[in-house]
Design an enzyme around this catalytic site. Sequence first.
Site, PDB file in Angstrom:
ATOM      1  N   ASP A  64     -10.799   5.735   1.986  1.00 28.96           N
ATOM      2  CA  ASP A  64      -9.689   6.270   2.769  1.00 28.96           C
ATOM      3  C   ASP A  64      -9.762   5.539   4.108  1.00 28.96           C
ATOM      4  OD1 ASP A  64      -8.110   7.663   4.554  1.00 28.96           O
ATOM      5  OD2 ASP A  64      -8.692   9.646   3.819  1.00 28.96           O
ATOM      6  N   VAL A  65      -8.767   4.715   4.394  1.00 26.36           N
ATOM      7  CA  VAL A  65      -8.866   3.844   5.580  1.00 26.36           C
ATOM      8  C   VAL A  65      -8.753   4.604   6.898  1.00 26.36           C
ATOM      9  CG1 VAL A  65      -8.128   1.707   4.446  1.00 26.36           C
ATOM     10  CG2 VAL A  65      -6.401   3.222   5.460  1.00 26.36           C
ATOM     11  N   ILE A  92      -1.329  -1.405   2.605  1.00 26.23           N
ATOM     12  CA  ILE A  92      -1.437   0.049   2.784  1.00 26.23           C
ATOM     13  C   ILE A  92      -0.471   0.529   3.853  1.00 26.23           C
ATOM     14  CG2 ILE A  92      -2.980   1.806   3.790  1.00 26.23           C
ATOM     15  CD1 ILE A  92      -5.307   0.386   2.404  1.00 26.23           C
ATOM     16  N   TYR A 155      14.025   4.348   7.838  1.00 26.82           N
ATOM     17  CA  TYR A 155      12.680   3.737   7.884  1.00 26.82           C
ATOM     18  C   TYR A 155      11.896   4.285   9.083  1.00 26.82           C
ATOM     19  CZ  TYR A 155       9.242   0.233   6.500  1.00 26.82           C
ATOM     20  OH  TYR A 155       8.109  -0.400   6.059  1.00 26.82           O
ATOM     21  N   LYS A 162       5.405  -0.818  11.710  1.00 34.18           N
ATOM     22  CA  LYS A 162       5.389  -2.222  11.259  1.00 34.18           C
ATOM     23  C   LYS A 162       5.492  -3.181  12.444  1.00 34.18           C
ATOM     24  CE  LYS A 162       5.009  -1.656   6.764  1.00 34.18           C
ATOM     25  NZ  LYS A 162       3.664  -1.777   6.150  1.00 34.18           N
ATOM     26  N   ILE A 193      11.100  -3.212  -2.663  1.00 35.50           N
ATOM     27  CA  ILE A 193      10.673  -3.184  -4.072  1.00 35.50           C
ATOM     28  C   ILE A 193      10.402  -1.730  -4.419  1.00 35.50           C
ATOM     29  CG2 ILE A 193       8.912  -3.941  -5.719  1.00 35.50           C
ATOM     30  CD1 ILE A 193       8.277  -6.262  -3.763  1.00 35.50           C
TER      31      ILE A 193
HETATM   32  P1  NAD Z   1       2.168   1.519  -2.982  1.00 32.85           P
HETATM   33  O1  NAD Z   1       2.423   2.979  -2.865  1.00 32.85           O
HETATM   34  O2  NAD Z   1       1.970   0.967  -4.326  1.00 32.85           O
HETATM   35  O3  NAD Z   1       0.952   1.091  -2.053  1.00 32.85           O
HETATM   36  C1  NAD Z   1       0.618   1.774  -0.875  1.00 32.85           C
HETATM   37  C2  NAD Z   1      -0.870   1.936  -0.895  1.00 32.85           C
HETATM   38  O4  NAD Z   1      -1.336   2.555   0.317  1.00 32.85           O
HETATM   39  C3  NAD Z   1      -1.342   2.847  -2.048  1.00 32.85           C
HETATM   40  O5  NAD Z   1      -2.279   2.151  -2.847  1.00 32.85           O
HETATM   41  C4  NAD Z   1      -1.999   4.009  -1.333  1.00 32.85           C
HETATM   42  O6  NAD Z   1      -3.106   4.538  -2.049  1.00 32.85           O
HETATM   43  C5  NAD Z   1      -2.452   3.314  -0.059  1.00 32.85           C
HETATM   44  N1  NAD Z   1      -2.837   4.262   0.989  1.00 32.85           N
HETATM   45  C6  NAD Z   1      -2.052   5.193   1.603  1.00 32.85           C
HETATM   46  N2  NAD Z   1      -2.812   5.908   2.468  1.00 32.85           N
HETATM   47  C7  NAD Z   1      -4.075   5.399   2.388  1.00 32.85           C
HETATM   48  C8  NAD Z   1      -5.308   5.727   3.016  1.00 32.85           C
HETATM   49  N3  NAD Z   1      -5.403   6.724   3.927  1.00 32.85           N
HETATM   50  N4  NAD Z   1      -6.401   5.001   2.699  1.00 32.85           N
HETATM   51  C9  NAD Z   1      -6.332   4.001   1.787  1.00 32.85           C
HETATM   52  N5  NAD Z   1      -5.203   3.651   1.155  1.00 32.85           N
HETATM   53  C10 NAD Z   1      -4.087   4.361   1.454  1.00 32.85           C
HETATM   54  O7  NAD Z   1       3.434   0.828  -2.272  1.00 32.85           O
HETATM   55  P2  NAD Z   1       3.713  -0.685  -1.848  1.00 32.85           P
HETATM   56  O8  NAD Z   1       5.176  -0.764  -1.678  1.00 32.85           O
HETATM   57  O9  NAD Z   1       3.022  -1.615  -2.771  1.00 32.85           O
HETATM   58  O10 NAD Z   1       3.081  -0.766  -0.389  1.00 32.85           O
HETATM   59  C11 NAD Z   1       2.120  -1.731  -0.014  1.00 32.85           C
HETATM   60  C12 NAD Z   1       2.437  -2.284   1.360  1.00 32.85           C
HETATM   61  O11 NAD Z   1       3.621  -3.077   1.271  1.00 32.85           O
HETATM   62  C13 NAD Z   1       2.697  -1.237   2.438  1.00 32.85           C
HETATM   63  O12 NAD Z   1       2.161  -1.682   3.665  1.00 32.85           O
HETATM   64  C14 NAD Z   1       4.208  -1.221   2.511  1.00 32.85           C
HETATM   65  O13 NAD Z   1       4.698  -0.754   3.755  1.00 32.85           O
HETATM   66  C15 NAD Z   1       4.471  -2.699   2.334  1.00 32.85           C
HETATM   67  N6  NAD Z   1       5.838  -3.070   2.006  1.00 32.85           N
HETATM   68  C16 NAD Z   1       6.461  -2.502   0.938  1.00 32.85           C
HETATM   69  C17 NAD Z   1       7.761  -2.878   0.641  1.00 32.85           C
HETATM   70  C18 NAD Z   1       8.473  -2.270  -0.529  1.00 32.85           C
HETATM   71  O14 NAD Z   1       9.709  -2.338  -0.566  1.00 32.85           O
HETATM   72  N7  NAD Z   1       7.778  -1.703  -1.506  1.00 32.85           N
HETATM   73  C19 NAD Z   1       8.435  -3.828   1.424  1.00 32.85           C
HETATM   74  C20 NAD Z   1       7.773  -4.391   2.501  1.00 32.85           C
HETATM   75  C21 NAD Z   1       6.478  -4.001   2.790  1.00 32.85           C
END
Ligand code: NAD
Length: 261
Positions: A64-65, A92, A155, A162, A193
């Site tokens: 847990d970060v 994350i 957002y 961000k 996504i």
């Molecule tokens: P996801 O839900 O698959 O991944 C998010 C991850 O964050 C999960 O694995 C979750 O367990 C982890 N997380 C949350 N709280 C945590 C904690 N306290 N300790 C450890 N891990 C924790 O969704 P994603 O879309 O793959 O997101 C990954 C990254 O990409 C994020 O930073 C998100 O903002 C970014 N992002 C996503 C998109 C999109 O459209 N999906 C676009 C741009 C950026």
Amino acid sequence: MGILTGKKALIFGVANDHSIAWGISQAFHREGAELGFSYAGDKLERRVRPLAASLGSDFVEPCDVSQDADIATVMEKAKARFGEIDILVHSIAFANRDDLSGPYYNVSRDGFKTAMDVSVYSFTALARAALPIMKPGGSMLTLTYLGSVRAVHHYNVMGVAKAALEASVRYLAMDMGADEKRIRVNSISAGPIRTLAVAGIQGSRQMISEFAKVSLLGRNISIDDVGNSAAYLCSDLASGVTGEIHYVDAGYNVAGFPADG
Ligand code: NAD
């Protein structure tokens, strides 16, 4: 030979096979990297362990970060297993669901702190903890989104987070570049996504379907698109690239009025 052959990567943020971190993991594996994984919470272990195994990895550790002790433990274990690592991936983010709808100004102090802690500070904390076990010339990567530089409906606090994350990338790149190890620090700004994290953002389904109409490539982004760019950024092919916000969004961020009609 892949572009990551011989490299060892520690990946934070796989929740399931829709996660951006999973797209990155698959691309890294294809390009020859050895992988270690971390997951948040017991529920996710059941999902992450088989995914890791499918890429030949049994290094799957809880973290847990928001907990410094968890971060320290996972880095100790990574040192014991890998010796040194070449790549750190931070994929994350978290904000309370209530803070991802309605007016931004309604964000509570606690909600703001949570979003900043888990989505921003964690990258700095992981970078600091990983530095002693990073190989010289290694690289670190985080994931960001356009909501950092534009106002995107719903957002909200995540956009503010961000923006801070992108500033962190530049300061970390400065610090890590001055360090004798010359670690590179970059981020990918991905187009929307459909993942677990995005499901919590109100209106995300509509945003994703509208995105393809505006993006210059006329399509949405996949986790494979992000994974391929991540493989390049974390490989020696990008040896002169640091402090960057690299857009993987089919050109959406530069689009003006692209659609005919
Ligand atoms: P996801 O839900 O698959 O991944 C998010 C991850 O964050 C999960 O694995 C979750 O367990 C982890 N997380 C949350 N709280 C945590 C904690 N306290 N300790 C450890 N891990 C924790 O969704 P994603 O879309 O793959 O997101 C990954 C990254 O990409 C994020 O930073 C998100 O903002 C970014 N992002 C996503 C998109 C999109 O459209 N999906 C676009 C741009 C950026």
